[in-house]
Write an enzyme that holds these catalytic residues in place. Structure first.
Site, short mmCIF file in Angstrom:
data_model
loop_
_atom_site.label_atom_id
_atom_site.label_comp_id
_atom_site.label_asym_id
_atom_site.label_seq_id
_atom_site.Cartn_x
_atom_site.Cartn_y
_atom_site.Cartn_z
N ASP A 163 0.82 -1.22 0.00
CA ASP A 163 0.00 0.00 0.00
C ASP A 163 0.85 1.27 0.00
O ASP A 163 0.42 2.30 0.50
CB ASP A 163 -0.98 0.00 1.19
N ASP A 188 3.05 0.10 -4.95
CA ASP A 188 1.61 0.12 -5.16
C ASP A 188 1.30 1.10 -6.29
O ASP A 188 1.58 0.83 -7.44
CB ASP A 188 0.88 0.47 -3.86
N ASP A 192 -2.85 7.87 -5.96
CA ASP A 192 -4.17 7.32 -5.67
C ASP A 192 -5.05 8.40 -5.08
O ASP A 192 -4.63 9.13 -4.17
CB ASP A 192 -4.07 6.16 -4.68
N ARG A 243 -4.01 1.75 -15.74
CA ARG A 243 -4.56 2.77 -14.85
C ARG A 243 -4.03 4.17 -15.18
O ARG A 243 -3.28 4.76 -14.42
CB ARG A 243 -4.32 2.42 -13.38
#
Length: 377
Positions: A163, A188, A192, A243
């Site tokens: 994470d 990760d 985000d 992504r």
């Protein structure tokens, strides 16, 4: 890419995901002088937004375009000078970021800051890397329940641990602008944006050597992410696998970005997301389809749904297939940016735009402007 929420089950890889990375060399240390054009215009010369922000230190504040346009960072606070590359202590970046008052943080030296834990950024901070070359490694920045943060001209590389994202924005943070940063090789995600964080702009960033690049919206159970609004413009997604971004629930405006040689897909729309892709350049490598749709069920809905992508003026080259849905779900709504902001700097995609985005994104070798007095806004 990772989910900024800390639960590992949201990071499961799809069975068709691989783990290799494409590597490219460093960016040049200079960029041509941009000039500003108005929204939705095309021009024969390359133009980049906010042409004059490097003339005066605090002119950067309030110059963001898109959803993060109101971010003022530490505009009304004193300068804080980072004088050490230590992870903590007097004169450190961490010490400045934890202070509660507004601060405009600048660096008096170049080098690498090795973070042993996430570096939490409090509200009304500008982290301004102009004039030096600062790299953050080990861990990343965490923007938690904060507002009015500007992050400019930094490098992020080599974040390790579960994470661990380069920049993690969650929960409930807003009015954030990330500009001219280079991000690569985190365990990760690189950026985000989840858990109710909104009104964010990411501009002129360079993303490379990475798998799960940018996640917007945590998971289908986080229905509070319906508030998310993000603008991503003039960024270079350079051989990163997927992504660019992946979106759940949120509204995302993409314009004048260059995405090349992805490993799985360029952009992914999932549950209830609304993506407006405008005048971007998509250049496929081995994987030809740019847009992907994934169906998921929101926690408060009976039926699983996907998201919606509108493509306007995008350029698909090198055999790229757009992958747009031919039929739109009757329940699907799609926002238009003019519902939220009146203008932005965009031009038709071209070879000239592609060249500029390869050279004018990420960390830039620009001097730190003088801190002249600015009128209150």
């Amino acid at each position: 890419m990772g989910n900024s929420n800390g639960h590992h089950h949201h990071h499961r890889k799809n069975r068709n995901e691989e783990n290799d990375h494409k590597r490219y060399g460093p960016l040049p240390d200079h960029h041509p002088s941009p000039h500003t054009s108005t929204a939705s215009s095309s021009s024969s010369t390359m133009s980049l937004p906010y042409a004059h922000v490097d003339s005066c230190l605090r002119a950067l504040a309030s110059q963001a375009e898109g959803f993060g346009r109101c971010a003022i960072g530490g505009l009304h606070g004193p300068l804080y000078h980072v004088t050490t590359l230590a992870d903590d202590g007097p004169g450190s970046l961490r010490e400045g970021c934890r202070r509660k008052e507004p601060l405009w943080i600048v660096f008096e030296l170049s080098g690498t800051i090795r973070l042993s834990s996430y570096l939490s950024v409090s509200s009304y901070k500008t982290i301004d890397g102009r004039g030096q070359r600062i790299k953050l490694t080990g861990k990343g920045l965490r923007l938690k329940e904060c507002e009015h943060v500007i992050i400019c001209n930094l490098e992020f590389e080599g974040g390790r641990g579960p994470d661990v994202d380069g920049i993690q924005i969650k929960p409930n943070s807003k009015h954030i602008w990330i500009d001219r940063c280079s991000l690569r090789d985190y365990d990760d995600g690189l950026i985000d944006i989840t858990r109710g964080s909104t009104d964010i702009t990411v501009s002129r960033c360079h993303f490379s050597q990475h798998d799960k690049t940018m996640l917007i919206g945590a998971d289908p159970s986080n229905i509070g992410d319906r508030c998310i609004r993000v603008t991503i413009h003039h960024c270079f997604f350079d051989g990163t696998r997927q992504r660019h971004p992946r979106v759940r629930f949120g509204k995302v405006h993409l314009y004048n970005n260059y995405t090349r040689n992805w490993g799985i897909y360029a952009v992914c729309a999932s549950v209830e997301s609304q993506i407006y892709s405008q005048c971007n350049i998509y250049e496929a490598g081995q994987k030809k389809v740019a847009f992907k749709y994934l169906t998921e069920k929101a926690a408060d809905k009976e039926e699983a749904r996907t998201g919606c992508i509108r493509s306007e003026g995008d350029l698909f080259i090198a055999g790229t297939q757009h992958g747009l849905m031919t039929e739109v779900d009757e329940h699907t709504t799609l926002f238009h940016p003019t519902e939220f902001y009146p203008s932005w700097t965009v031009e038709a995609p071209s070879d000239a735009l592609k060249q500029v985005l390869q050279h004018c994104t990420g960390w830039q070798c620009v001097p730190r402007p003088a801190d002249q007095a600015v009128a209150a806004r």
